[in-house]
Write a protein that holds these residues in place. Structure first.
Motif, short mmCIF file in Angstrom:
data_model
loop_
_atom_site.label_atom_id
_atom_site.label_comp_id
_atom_site.label_asym_id
_atom_site.label_seq_id
_atom_site.Cartn_x
_atom_site.Cartn_y
_atom_site.Cartn_z
N UNK A 1 31.11 -28.52 19.18
CA UNK A 1 30.53 -29.01 17.71
C UNK A 1 30.37 -28.26 16.62
N UNK A 2 28.71 -27.78 17.90
CA UNK A 2 27.97 -27.29 16.80
C UNK A 2 29.06 -25.49 16.91
N UNK A 3 29.29 -25.15 17.59
CA UNK A 3 29.86 -24.30 17.36
C UNK A 3 30.12 -23.62 16.17
N UNK A 4 31.19 -24.71 15.53
CA UNK A 4 31.79 -24.38 14.10
C UNK A 4 30.65 -23.56 12.86
N UNK A 5 29.43 -24.08 13.25
CA UNK A 5 28.50 -24.04 12.21
C UNK A 5 28.25 -22.51 12.49
N UNK A 6 28.36 -21.64 13.80
CA UNK A 6 27.84 -20.78 13.87
C UNK A 6 28.50 -19.75 13.82
N UNK A 7 27.93 -18.15 13.08
CA UNK A 7 29.24 -17.11 12.95
C UNK A 7 29.48 -16.67 14.20
N UNK A 8 30.53 -16.27 15.09
CA UNK A 8 31.33 -15.72 16.14
C UNK A 8 30.97 -17.06 17.39
N UNK A 9 30.37 -18.32 16.45
CA UNK A 9 30.83 -19.57 17.71
C UNK A 9 29.65 -19.50 18.67
N UNK A 10 29.75 -19.82 19.76
CA UNK A 10 29.29 -20.12 21.08
C UNK A 10 29.83 -19.46 22.16
N UNK A 11 29.33 -18.68 22.42
CA UNK A 11 29.88 -18.49 23.57
C UNK A 11 29.57 -19.26 25.28
N UNK A 12 29.68 -18.83 26.54
CA UNK A 12 28.88 -19.36 27.87
C UNK A 12 27.50 -18.70 27.65
N UNK A 13 26.37 -20.05 28.30
CA UNK A 13 25.16 -19.25 28.34
C UNK A 13 24.95 -20.29 27.42
N UNK A 14 24.77 -21.30 26.85
CA UNK A 14 23.58 -21.90 25.03
C UNK A 14 23.73 -23.74 25.77
N UNK A 15 22.33 -23.51 25.13
CA UNK A 15 21.93 -24.93 25.59
C UNK A 15 21.93 -25.31 24.22
N UNK A 16 21.22 -26.73 23.96
CA UNK A 16 20.80 -27.54 22.86
C UNK A 16 19.54 -27.68 22.95
N UNK A 17 18.51 -26.79 22.08
CA UNK A 17 17.16 -27.31 22.33
C UNK A 17 17.12 -28.61 21.19
N UNK A 18 16.98 -29.71 22.23
CA UNK A 18 17.00 -31.51 21.40
C UNK A 18 15.65 -31.82 20.78
N UNK A 19 15.49 -32.89 19.49
CA UNK A 19 14.09 -33.02 19.34
C UNK A 19 13.01 -33.21 19.58
N UNK A 20 12.52 -33.03 19.73
CA UNK A 20 11.09 -33.99 21.01
C UNK A 20 10.86 -35.33 20.35
#
Length: 327
Positions: free
Chosen positions: A74-93
């Motif tokens: 879902x977040x990849x739609x906002x990122x130029x080039x999308x998101x490849x393998x080896x990614x993680x979400x940093x959730x709010x504290x």
């Protein structure tokens, strides 16, 4: 629509997978799900697939990073080039409710698994003009094990300067609603299993010549747990159907599930007596895991307060309240 037989088959497959993964930590749960054709199930019925998957994840106390797997596309739609393998979400504290903890100056947050060297982190940032997404390498941040009630969850704290380059974060609202529904389902699964453990204990523990489950006070606490889980499930199901304000509906579902877990935990520990508070009994694992999951992306108490604030503001502005379900 998925019929009852298909649901039973899918549930059995998920339970078998999570059981195998619990016995063999080398099993890649997301990869196995793809092999099983779970992407097709999700595409056909996202609501049912999310609920089934995360309820079973909660029941199994799985630490698989399935929330990342769900949100990253879902977040990849906002990122130029999308998101490849080896990614993680940093959730709010924790402590920020449904808001964000990272700012344009500093990143603070949580990872739900240990990042590999060179792995990228997708960071939602609270900017002056709304939410933006930043992407940085995990090696550029301080990443340390997160002390919590449940160290077995394997969460990590992240801190460091926010990457200067950021892009639009329009997809975060959709990702947040999706995360709230997934976490609500996981909390429901944890609460269900905690209640089952309490039923098993009270059915086998005897006093005065009868199982303690036969005593009215015990039965009332177990019944209250069953009812609150059913209410949380109903609100979660309704949140998928709310197209007018899906973010609020998902937030309400997460709030209700967190409160359901609180009630079930308190009642289960009460009816299990001293045994329920010991490390030798499995109940504490479900109490502790649910407590930290409740805090992720807003606890039941925080989100309930947010819902109340939304209602007050809308009434003051002369608007109707779209969510009429009590949470």
């Amino acid at each position: 629509m998925v019929d009852a037989a298909e649901i039973e088959l899918l549930t059995g497959s998920l339970r078998e997978l999570f059981a195998e993964a619990a016995a063999d930590v080398s099993i890649d749960v997301p990869a196995r799900l793809r092999e099983l054709g779970w992407d097709g199930v999700s595409a056909e019925n996202p609501a049912r697939a999310t609920t089934l998957l995360f309820v079973e994840k909660g029941r199994a106390l799985s630490t698989a990073a399935l929330l990342d797997e769900t949100l990253l596309p879902l977040l990849a739609t906002d990122l130029p080039g999308g998101i490849g393998p080896g990614s993680a979400v940093c959730y709010p504290a924790p402590g920020t409710g449904s808001g964000l903890s990272s700012t344009p100056q500093a990143t603070t947050g949580i990872l739900v698994r240990r990042p590999a060297a060179g792995e990228r982190l997708v960071i939602p940032v609270a900017d002056t003009d709304g939410v933006h997404l930043a992407v940085g390498y995990a090696d550029d941040f301080t990443v340390t094990p997160l002390p919590s009630l449940d160290p077995s969850a394997g969460w990590y704290a992240v801190s460091g300067p926010t990457p200067a380059e950021r892009c639009a974060g329009d997809a975060w609202a959709t990702a947040l609603a999706t995360a709230h529904r997934a976490l609500a389902a996981e909390l429901i699964g944890i609460a269900e299993r905690a209640l089952e453990l309490a039923v098993e204990h009270t059915g086998s523990r005897r006093q005065f010549g009868a199982p303690i489950a036969a005593f009215q006070a015990v039965r009332h606490r177990l019944a209250d747990g069953y009812v609150t889980i059913a209410a949380a499930r109903a609100l979660l199901d309704a949140s998928f159907a709310d197209t007018a304000d899906p973010g609020v509906a998902a937030l309400a579902a997460k709030a209700r599930a967190g409160r359901a877990h609180d009630l079930v935990s308190a009642n289960a520990v009460q009816v299990c007596g001293a045994m329920g508070a010991t490390l030798e009994h499995a109940l504490h694992r479900y109490v502790n895991r649910g407590a930290i999951l409740d805090a992720l992306l807003g606890s039941g108490a925080e989100l309930t307060a947010e819902l109340g604030g939304m209602a007050r503001r809308r009434v003051a502005a002369g608007e109707g309240i779209p969510l009429l379900v009590e949470v």
